[in-house]
Design a protein around this motif. Structure first.
Motif, mmCIF file in Angstrom:
data_model
loop_
_atom_site.group_PDB
_atom_site.id
_atom_site.type_symbol
_atom_site.label_atom_id
_atom_site.label_comp_id
_atom_site.label_asym_id
_atom_site.label_seq_id
_atom_site.Cartn_x
_atom_site.Cartn_y
_atom_site.Cartn_z
ATOM 1 N N TRP A 193 -17.288 -10.861 -29.690
ATOM 2 C CA TRP A 193 -18.373 -11.412 -28.874
ATOM 3 C C TRP A 193 -18.326 -10.854 -27.453
ATOM 4 O O TRP A 193 -19.358 -10.520 -26.873
ATOM 5 N N ARG A 238 -25.802 -1.781 -21.844
ATOM 6 C CA ARG A 238 -27.074 -1.239 -22.309
ATOM 7 C C ARG A 238 -28.205 -1.610 -21.358
ATOM 8 O O ARG A 238 -29.090 -0.800 -21.064
ATOM 9 N N ARG A 239 -28.166 -2.863 -20.887
ATOM 10 C CA ARG A 239 -29.201 -3.285 -19.931
ATOM 11 C C ARG A 239 -29.113 -2.459 -18.644
ATOM 12 O O ARG A 239 -30.146 -2.044 -18.085
ATOM 13 N N SER A 269 -21.199 -4.720 -24.180
ATOM 14 C CA SER A 269 -22.072 -3.636 -24.628
ATOM 15 C C SER A 269 -23.520 -3.920 -24.286
ATOM 16 O O SER A 269 -24.256 -3.020 -23.852
ATOM 17 N N ASP A 270 -23.926 -5.182 -24.464
ATOM 18 C CA ASP A 270 -25.311 -5.533 -24.128
ATOM 19 C C ASP A 270 -25.565 -5.391 -22.630
ATOM 20 O O ASP A 270 -26.619 -4.903 -22.207
ATOM 21 N N GLN A 271 -24.576 -5.823 -21.823
ATOM 22 C CA GLN A 271 -24.725 -5.670 -20.376
ATOM 23 C C GLN A 271 -24.799 -4.201 -19.978
ATOM 24 O O GLN A 271 -25.634 -3.801 -19.137
ATOM 25 N N LEU A 273 -19.522 -7.343 -27.608
ATOM 26 C CA LEU A 273 -20.981 -7.298 -27.732
ATOM 27 C C LEU A 273 -21.652 -7.649 -26.419
ATOM 28 O O LEU A 273 -22.662 -7.036 -26.035
ATOM 29 N N THR A 274 -21.102 -8.660 -25.730
ATOM 30 C CA THR A 274 -21.677 -9.044 -24.438
ATOM 31 C C THR A 274 -21.566 -7.903 -23.433
ATOM 32 O O THR A 274 -22.526 -7.590 -22.719
#
Length: 498
Positions: free
Chosen positions: A261, A271-272, A267-269, A264-265
């Motif tokens: 998690w 990516r943003r 990676s998402d940050q 993923l968090t």
């Protein structure tokens, strides 16, 4: 829903235990009653073993012509008056009943099986039961002895030791006392056992209930909850029983999910941030490009040929920058989503470095820079995708040339490593500022000092380098060295023997 809420494991175990306990109590009561009955039969049979023999010694029972009916009736009446529990019969040699004192209509058989009599006379283990003449199918303990006349066997004296009167009295007493006592004792034992069992089950299943609550909280609160459950999970994971193993497995699962998690968090940050930076860096050259083209359009008649040419060169440079960033973004997307897979082959990395140097010779000469290979002898052959590794070296050398001042030096060093070849690309430029080093390989980096044509942009080159090396099971890192600018290191695996 009501059944599902009721049928917890603890309750189901309790119900199963109660049913098993009742079944065991019932079986125990039956065995106790049966054992008590067999014991009573054996006691009665042993005590009365000589009764039939004593009767057979009465010489008045038989006469040379047959039975003395008067003597038989008198004896039977006296015996049954003294002991109403016994029933006396005289049998022939074939087991047929020759004399008896049963009330009219009570006799159900006209003969008795001789096998039990023979077993009793031979001294077999007691109790031994024989046919009850007053019942069509019952068998009871008895006493028996051969009846002799003139020294020869004339029949048998057969005494049923627990006759009809005994059965009637025993049934009344059992109904009034023995059975009631037995049932009450069994009920008390069952109740106490049930209470003790339920308490034991509650203690045994308490860790499982706590683990269930932890799982529910994890389900509702998500990966952030295991931290608060750490003491409970640690306590449940101690020991070697099934619940402890389940707690250990759940603890490992929650840790892994929490780590995934967080990844993923992050990676998402990243990516943003990547999209935000790309949007910003696309907007800047597009705005510049639009401004110069608009100026050319509005002032077409007043601009000199030199000014018009300069504006067009700047616009063209911004256009190249946008095109280059779009191409890198497309390439990164292909790498990110697994469209491109490395097709590995064996090749000499030193030859590839020389080929890449040839691509940058003119650019380096134009900036008065020196490309210097530092290749150790006897390097092993590497196994990798030739085109991808060429792209890695191209991106690194392109960045080094663009950010190294005139007269500087760019060096590629190759050294043998334990499992392949170690590569180091360095320059004598200003290096990478500390604030940009943290996210150097996860977001586009645009260093200051870019030229007006846009070629000074670092863009997504380092991000693409990182993704390519990850596909090869490797990684790249930025290291600090004295008298050096930016220094990058990575390693490629050697070729395996066929």
């Amino acid at each position: 829903m009501a059944w599902a809420s009721w049928a917890t494991l603890s309750r189901r175990l309790s119900v199963v235990f109660a049913l098993l306990l009742l079944a065991c109590c019932g079986a125990s009561a039956w065995l106790q009653v049966r054992a008590s009955g067999l014991h009573g039969q054996e006691v009665v049979q042993r005590l009365s073993m000589g009764l039939a023999a004593h009767i057979a010694e009465n010489s008045e029972l038989m006469r040379p012509g047959g039975l003395n009916q008067a003597a038989v009736k008198d004896l039977f009446d006296k015996l049954m008056a003294v002991n109403p529990a016994v029933e006396v019969y005289l049998l022939g040699l074939d087991g047929r009943i020759e004399a008896q004192a049963a009330p009219p209509g009570h006799l159900k058989r006209d003969r008795v099986a001789l096998e039990p009599i023979r077993k009793l006379l031979s001294g077999a283990a007691l109790p031994i039961v024989g046919d009850d003449p007053r019942s069509a199918d019952a068998a009871k303990v008895f006493s028996a002895a051969p009846l002799k006349v003139g020294g020869r066997d004339a029949g048998y004296v057969y005494v049923v030791l627990q006759g009809e009167d005994y059965d009637a009295l025993a049934a009344r007493l059992a109904a009034d006392n023995l059975l009631r006592t037995t049932l009450w004792s069994m009920a008390l034992v069952a109740l106490l056992g049930l209470i003790a069992g339920l308490a034991a089950f509650r203690l045994i299943t308490r860790p499982l209930r706590e683990l269930t609550q932890a799982v529910k909280r994890f389900e509702t609160e998500g990966p952030a909850s295991p931290g608060g459950e750490a003491p409970t999970l640690a306590r449940l994971s101690r020991g070697g029983d099934e619940i402890a193993l389940l707690g250990q497995a759940f603890t490992q699962m929650t840790r892994r999910i929490a780590e995934q998690w967080r990844e993923l968090t992050l990676s998402d940050q990243q990516r943003r941030e990547l999209f935000a930076n790309i949007s910003h860096d696309l907007r800047t050259p597009l705005t510049s490009l639009h401004g110069y083209l608009e100026t050319l359009l509005l002032k077409a008649g007043s601009l000199s040929e030199e000014e018009r040419r300069r504006y067009l060169e700047i616009a063209l440079g911004q256009s190249r920058k946008v095109g280059r960033l779009a191409q890198e973004l497309f390439e990164l997307a292909r790498l990110e989503y697994g469209v491109v897979k490395p097709e590995k082959e064996n090749f000499a990395l030193a030859d590839l470095v020389q080929d890449v140097f040839q691509k940058f010779e003119l650019a380096a000469e134009a900036r008065h820079q020196q490309l210097r290979p530092d290749i150790a002898p006897g390097l092993p052959v590497v196994s990798a995708d030739l085109g991808m590794i060429e792209r890695v070296l191209t991106n690194l050398l392109d960045n080094a040339i663009r950010h190294t001042p005139a007269g500087g030096q760019i060096e590629v060093q190759l050294r043998p490593a334990s499992s392949g070849v170690a590569v180091q690309v360095s320059d004598t430029g200003p290096g990478i500022p500390g604030e940009l080093q943290k996210g150097l390989f996860v977001r586009p980096v645009f260093l200051s000092g870019a030229r007006s044509d846009g070629s000074g942009s670092g863009g997504l080159g380092l991000v693409i380098v990182q993704r390519i090396l990850q596909l090869h099971g490797s990684d790249i890192r930025l290291v600090q060295q004295p008298d050096k600018g930016a220094v990058f290191r990575f390693q490629l695996g050697g070729a395996t023997a066929a």
